[in-house]
Design a protein around this motif. Structure first.
Motif, PDB file in Angstrom:
ATOM      1  N   LEU A 104     -26.380  28.902 -31.109  1.00  0.00           N
ATOM      2  CA  LEU A 104     -27.180  29.838 -31.913  1.00  0.00           C
ATOM      3  C   LEU A 104     -28.589  30.033 -31.378  1.00  0.00           C
ATOM      4  CD1 LEU A 104     -26.067  28.642 -35.477  1.00  0.00           C
ATOM      5  CD2 LEU A 104     -25.103  30.475 -34.079  1.00  0.00           C
ATOM      6  N   GLY A 105     -29.052  29.137 -30.504  1.00  0.00           N
ATOM      7  CA  GLY A 105     -30.373  29.327 -29.923  1.00  0.00           C
ATOM      8  C   GLY A 105     -31.517  28.921 -30.818  1.00  0.00           C
ATOM      9  N   PHE A 106     -31.350  27.879 -31.665  1.00  0.00           N
ATOM     10  CA  PHE A 106     -32.432  27.380 -32.512  1.00  0.00           C
ATOM     11  C   PHE A 106     -33.106  26.220 -31.766  1.00  0.00           C
ATOM     12  CE2 PHE A 106     -29.977  28.645 -36.630  1.00  0.00           C
ATOM     13  CZ  PHE A 106     -30.185  29.981 -36.336  1.00  0.00           C
ATOM     14  N   PRO A 107     -34.306  26.403 -31.212  1.00  0.00           N
ATOM     15  CA  PRO A 107     -34.910  25.380 -30.345  1.00  0.00           C
ATOM     16  C   PRO A 107     -35.488  24.182 -31.082  1.00  0.00           C
ATOM     17  CG  PRO A 107     -36.405  27.225 -30.577  1.00  0.00           C
ATOM     18  CD  PRO A 107     -35.143  27.612 -31.294  1.00  0.00           C
ATOM     19  N   SER A 108     -35.617  24.248 -32.394  1.00  0.00           N
ATOM     20  CA  SER A 108     -36.275  23.152 -33.114  1.00  0.00           C
ATOM     21  C   SER A 108     -35.489  21.840 -33.036  1.00  0.00           C
ATOM     22  CB  SER A 108     -36.476  23.545 -34.583  1.00  0.00           C
ATOM     23  OG  SER A 108     -35.220  23.795 -35.202  1.00  0.00           O
ATOM     24  N   LEU A 109     -34.192  21.908 -32.755  1.00  0.00           N
ATOM     25  CA  LEU A 109     -33.372  20.693 -32.730  1.00  0.00           C
ATOM     26  C   LEU A 109     -33.245  20.076 -31.332  1.00  0.00           C
ATOM     27  CD1 LEU A 109     -30.452  21.560 -35.169  1.00  0.00           C
ATOM     28  CD2 LEU A 109     -32.414  20.096 -35.563  1.00  0.00           C
ATOM     29  N   VAL A 110     -34.027  20.572 -30.371  1.00  0.00           N
ATOM     30  CA  VAL A 110     -33.945  20.010 -29.017  1.00  0.00           C
ATOM     31  C   VAL A 110     -34.315  18.527 -28.987  1.00  0.00           C
ATOM     32  CG1 VAL A 110     -34.941  20.123 -26.709  1.00  0.00           C
ATOM     33  CG2 VAL A 110     -34.265  22.225 -27.876  1.00  0.00           C
ATOM     34  N   PRO A 111     -35.380  18.054 -29.641  1.00  0.00           N
ATOM     35  CA  PRO A 111     -35.690  16.613 -29.611  1.00  0.00           C
ATOM     36  C   PRO A 111     -34.576  15.765 -30.224  1.00  0.00           C
ATOM     37  CG  PRO A 111     -37.589  17.868 -30.357  1.00  0.00           C
ATOM     38  CD  PRO A 111     -36.433  18.814 -30.351  1.00  0.00           C
ATOM     39  N   GLU A 112     -34.023  16.221 -31.347  1.00  0.00           N
ATOM     40  CA  GLU A 112     -32.943  15.455 -31.983  1.00  0.00           C
ATOM     41  C   GLU A 112     -31.701  15.397 -31.088  1.00  0.00           C
ATOM     42  OE1 GLU A 112     -35.842  16.207 -35.011  1.00  0.00           O
ATOM     43  OE2 GLU A 112     -34.933  17.496 -33.507  1.00  0.00           O
ATOM     44  N   LEU A 113     -31.426  16.485 -30.398  1.00  0.00           N
ATOM     45  CA  LEU A 113     -30.265  16.510 -29.502  1.00  0.00           C
ATOM     46  C   LEU A 113     -30.472  15.542 -28.334  1.00  0.00           C
ATOM     47  CD1 LEU A 113     -27.561  17.688 -28.642  1.00  0.00           C
ATOM     48  CD2 LEU A 113     -28.798  19.576 -27.551  1.00  0.00           C
ATOM     49  N   ALA A 114     -31.669  15.509 -27.782  1.00  0.00           N
ATOM     50  CA  ALA A 114     -31.942  14.577 -26.680  1.00  0.00           C
ATOM     51  C   ALA A 114     -31.855  13.122 -27.140  1.00  0.00           C
ATOM     52  CB  ALA A 114     -33.323  14.870 -26.096  1.00  0.00           C
ATOM     53  N   LEU A 115     -32.364  12.845 -28.328  1.00  0.00           N
ATOM     54  CA  LEU A 115     -32.301  11.478 -28.854  1.00  0.00           C
ATOM     55  C   LEU A 115     -30.860  11.072 -29.142  1.00  0.00           C
ATOM     56  CD1 LEU A 115     -33.719   8.937 -29.829  1.00  0.00           C
ATOM     57  CD2 LEU A 115     -34.062  10.056 -32.058  1.00  0.00           C
ATOM     58  N   ALA A 116     -30.072  11.996 -29.668  1.00  0.00           N
ATOM     59  CA  ALA A 116     -28.668  11.693 -29.935  1.00  0.00           C
ATOM     60  C   ALA A 116     -27.924  11.363 -28.644  1.00  0.00           C
ATOM     61  CB  ALA A 116     -28.013  12.874 -30.644  1.00  0.00           C
ATOM     62  N   ARG A 117     -28.175  12.131 -27.600  1.00  0.00           N
ATOM     63  CA  ARG A 117     -27.524  11.844 -26.314  1.00  0.00           C
ATOM     64  C   ARG A 117     -27.947  10.491 -25.763  1.00  0.00           C
ATOM     65  NH1 ARG A 117     -28.387  17.997 -23.992  1.00  0.00           N
ATOM     66  NH2 ARG A 117     -26.353  18.854 -24.686  1.00  0.00           N
ATOM     67  N   GLU A 118     -29.203  10.146 -25.926  1.00  0.00           N
ATOM     68  CA  GLU A 118     -29.684   8.852 -25.440  1.00  0.00           C
ATOM     69  C   GLU A 118     -29.022   7.695 -26.182  1.00  0.00           C
ATOM     70  OE1 GLU A 118     -33.918   6.386 -25.058  1.00  0.00           O
ATOM     71  OE2 GLU A 118     -33.898   8.502 -25.671  1.00  0.00           O
TER      72      GLU A 118
END
Length: 349
Positions: A140-154
């Motif tokens: 969907l292109g919502f950039p606000s969740l980029v930090p949460e996505l990176a933390l989840a992957r880590e």
């Protein structure tokens, strides 16, 4: 707070096509299981709060229009993952039909993101954040969740490994290809099941590996303990090496017995023994006592000639007078020849 009546009216306008009853209150927005009532979480009476409430209304109406809420979504983690995947999928469908709702829905997503509702803290929340972040950020292109996505992957990478993370993201790549409308709910359920099964399989595999490593470590310790004997055992082994075994003693005894039986004992004749004793072995024997020699000579020489024979050999007799009686002869050894016989008178000096 925004007046309930005003918010209810707004949501009724949004949901007029769905024919649902609208209520406002609490901290969560949801649709009842029968799909007859829509509840909107209470928001602050601010312009931003008004936008968030509208976005929540659009989001829940999208479930009514594009999700099959009568199907079995499972329980626990599977239910949560199905709901998250359906949030992404029905938002995609709603925006496709009514592009204007994208702004309000994104405001609602940003609101909860700033409140920390999407921040993962462990493996289970990381799996949820991964499914939500891949959908909202990549699809969907919502950039606000980029930090949460990176933390989840880590978190997932550290807990389960990069291989598990790759498999999970491979499952979530099916987002763009999911069916449109309520038919896509079954695909959301299947994706949620696939993620749960992957998590269970990897957890079992990891547990088996840990048990195998633990058993291997215990076996290694046992082997090391066996390879290193105690001090008592080492001293016993040294004693056993120093002392011959019973078998070795028996072998040596048998050899000595055979040698005794097979080797003849050399016996010497009396004449040879006498020769060794008086001649060859004289250097190793003590000088006979003079009295013993006199007694032996007395037996071999007649008494009448003893004093005459010994007189010339006696220093005292040569200086004074000859000794005529054997009892008063000086105690000196007499010269003897071979085989222990006295020298003849003609050889004496």
């Amino acid at each position: 707070m925004i007046r309930d009546n005003e918010l209810v009216g707004l949501c009724q306008v949004i949901a007029r096509d769905s024919g649902m009853e609208v209520t406002v209150g609490g901290k969560k927005s949801y649709i009842t299981d029968d799909g007859c009532r829509l509840n909107i979480a209470a928001m602050p009476m601010t312009p931003e709060g008004r936008l968030v409430a509208v976005g929540l209304g659009f989001h829940e109406v999208g479930h009514k229009l594009y999700s099959d809420i009568s199907s079995d979504w499972g329980h626990g983690l599977q239910h949560d993952l199905t709901n998250i995947i359906e949030d992404v999928r029905e938002t995609r469908d709603f925006i496709k039909d009514r592009p204007g709702v994208a702004y309000d829905i994104e405001k609602a997503v940003n609101w909860y993101q700033e409140a920390g509702s999407y921040t993962p803290s462990d493996l289970n929340t990381a799996i949820r954040a991964l499914a939500l972040g891949v959908g909202y950020v990549d699809l969907l292109g919502f950039p606000s969740l980029v930090p949460e996505l990176a933390l989840a992957r880590e978190i997932i990478s550290s807990e389960m490994g990069d291989g598990f993370l790759s498999l999970a993201e491979m499952i979530l790549k099916k987002y763009p290809k999911m069916s449109f409308g309520k038919e896509g709910t079954a695909e959301s359920i299947e994706m949620a099941k696939a993620l749960c099964n992957l998590l269970e399989e990897e957890a079992k595999k990891k547990e088996q590996e840990e048990q195998g490593q633990k058993q291997q470590g215990q076996q290694q310790k046992q082997d090391d303990h066996q390879d290193q004997p105690s001090q008592g055992e080492s001293s016993e082994e040294e004693e056993q090496k120093a002392e011959p075994s019973e078998g070795e003693m028996m072998t040596k005894t048998a050899k000595m017995t055979r040698m005794t039986k097979t080797t003849p004992i050399r016996r010497l004749s009396p004449t040879r023994m006498k020769t060794i004793r008086m001649g060859e072995g004289a250097s190793r024997m003590r000088t006979p006592h003079p009295r013993m020699m006199e007694a032996k000579m007395a037996r071999m020489i007649p008494p009448a000639t003893v004093g005459i024979i010994l007189a010339p050999l006696t220093p005292t007799a040569m200086l004074t007078r000859p000794v005529l009686h054997p009892a008063v002869r000086p105690m000196i050894p007499q010269p003897i020849g071979k085989r222990g016989k006295p020298l003849p008178n003609s050889l004496r000096t």
